[in-house]
Scaffold this motif. Sequence first.
Motif, PDB file in Angstrom:
ATOM      1  N   ASN A 250       0.830  -1.201   0.000  1.00  0.00           N
ATOM      2  CA  ASN A 250       0.000   0.000   0.000  1.00  0.00           C
ATOM      3  C   ASN A 250       0.861   1.246   0.000  1.00  0.00           C
ATOM      4  O   ASN A 250       2.016   1.225   0.442  1.00  0.00           O
ATOM      5  N   TRP A 251       0.242   2.348  -0.436  1.00  0.00           N
ATOM      6  CA  TRP A 251       0.847   3.655  -0.245  1.00  0.00           C
ATOM      7  C   TRP A 251       0.747   4.025   1.234  1.00  0.00           C
ATOM      8  O   TRP A 251      -0.279   3.794   1.872  1.00  0.00           O
ATOM      9  N   HIS A 252       1.805   4.619   1.784  1.00  0.00           N
ATOM     10  CA  HIS A 252       1.708   5.180   3.134  1.00  0.00           C
ATOM     11  C   HIS A 252       0.571   6.198   3.173  1.00  0.00           C
ATOM     12  O   HIS A 252       0.208   6.787   2.151  1.00  0.00           O
ATOM     13  N   ASP A 253       0.038   6.418   4.357  1.00  0.00           N
ATOM     14  CA  ASP A 253      -1.086   7.347   4.483  1.00  0.00           C
ATOM     15  C   ASP A 253      -0.609   8.797   4.592  1.00  0.00           C
ATOM     16  O   ASP A 253      -1.077   9.557   5.429  1.00  0.00           O
ATOM     17  N   PHE A 254       0.318   9.162   3.711  1.00  0.00           N
ATOM     18  CA  PHE A 254       0.726  10.558   3.583  1.00  0.00           C
ATOM     19  C   PHE A 254      -0.319  11.300   2.742  1.00  0.00           C
ATOM     20  O   PHE A 254      -0.962  10.690   1.887  1.00  0.00           O
ATOM     21  N   PRO A 255      -0.451  12.606   2.920  1.00  0.00           N
ATOM     22  CA  PRO A 255      -1.283  13.370   1.990  1.00  0.00           C
ATOM     23  C   PRO A 255      -0.779  13.176   0.558  1.00  0.00           C
ATOM     24  O   PRO A 255       0.429  13.101   0.311  1.00  0.00           O
ATOM     25  N   ARG A 256      -1.720  13.082  -0.381  1.00  0.00           N
ATOM     26  CA  ARG A 256      -1.356  12.782  -1.764  1.00  0.00           C
ATOM     27  C   ARG A 256      -0.342  13.782  -2.324  1.00  0.00           C
ATOM     28  O   ARG A 256       0.549  13.406  -3.090  1.00  0.00           O
TER      29      ARG A 256
ATOM     30  N   GLY B 134      -0.679   8.292  -6.700  1.00  0.00           N
ATOM     31  CA  GLY B 134      -1.294   7.385  -5.748  1.00  0.00           C
ATOM     32  C   GLY B 134      -2.747   7.734  -5.485  1.00  0.00           C
ATOM     33  O   GLY B 134      -3.290   8.685  -6.040  1.00  0.00           O
ATOM     34  N   PRO B 135      -3.391   6.940  -4.611  1.00  0.00           N
ATOM     35  CA  PRO B 135      -4.811   7.149  -4.336  1.00  0.00           C
ATOM     36  C   PRO B 135      -5.054   8.456  -3.585  1.00  0.00           C
ATOM     37  O   PRO B 135      -4.143   9.048  -3.011  1.00  0.00           O
ATOM     38  N   LYS B 136      -6.309   8.874  -3.593  1.00  0.00           N
ATOM     39  CA  LYS B 136      -6.696  10.046  -2.827  1.00  0.00           C
ATOM     40  C   LYS B 136      -6.292   9.869  -1.372  1.00  0.00           C
ATOM     41  O   LYS B 136      -6.293   8.755  -0.836  1.00  0.00           O
ATOM     42  N   THR B 137      -5.987  10.969  -0.716  1.00  0.00           N
ATOM     43  CA  THR B 137      -5.530  10.926   0.671  1.00  0.00           C
ATOM     44  C   THR B 137      -6.497  10.143   1.546  1.00  0.00           C
ATOM     45  O   THR B 137      -6.077   9.306   2.361  1.00  0.00           O
ATOM     46  N   GLU B 138      -7.796  10.364   1.364  1.00  0.00           N
ATOM     47  CA  GLU B 138      -8.788   9.737   2.245  1.00  0.00           C
ATOM     48  C   GLU B 138      -8.914   8.231   2.022  1.00  0.00           C
ATOM     49  O   GLU B 138      -9.494   7.519   2.858  1.00  0.00           O
TER      50      GLU B 138
END
Length: 198
Positions: free
Chosen positions: A139-145, A156-160
């Motif tokens: 997964n992408w880390h949960d950093f802001p996009r 990467g995916p949207k931040t949310e």
Amino acid sequence: MSDMFIATSMPDRDWWAALWPDPEGVLRALGVQPEMTVVDLCCGDGYFTAPLARIVGGRVYALDIDPAMINQARGETARQGVSVSNWIVADAREVAALTPEEVDYVFIANTFHGVSDQTALARAVADILKQSGLFTIVNWHDFPRERTAVMGQPRGPKTEMRMTPDSVRAAVEPAGFHLARVVDLQPYHYGTIFERTL
């Protein structure tokens, strides 16, 4: 596109290569070993399929819902001179019905965040894994996009939609797994490695 996957799409290959210039090294860091039988779930254009096949000697079930992606992945493995034992065009939820043997390892990259029922998918994976088999989710880390720029653009995916390792664990462990370890994959990703326990 299945209703199971929300806001997922295949990115340009060039920026995958910019992120991961050594996909085989990434897979080895995530515990893929020679002679394993592996499922590349939602394989996309084959960026990881070819190196998976190289490590395990072709013992790969590569599955994607999009026949165009399967065709690209076939072309990429051929270009790299490796073979894949099974190509499957299907929804990921059908993996248990379409994999005729228990496998050692299931790999899914950059897709799990868009699965509408993540625990159900994990149960389908558990159904095809050997006891103590591994299920790895990248997964992408949960950093802001805006912080995950590749080649000058946020990617990467949207931040949310981004998930923490704890949120992945909460979705997967009820399906009969325990989290064995988390591997940081610089610069923007991580891999959660789950072991089948039931």
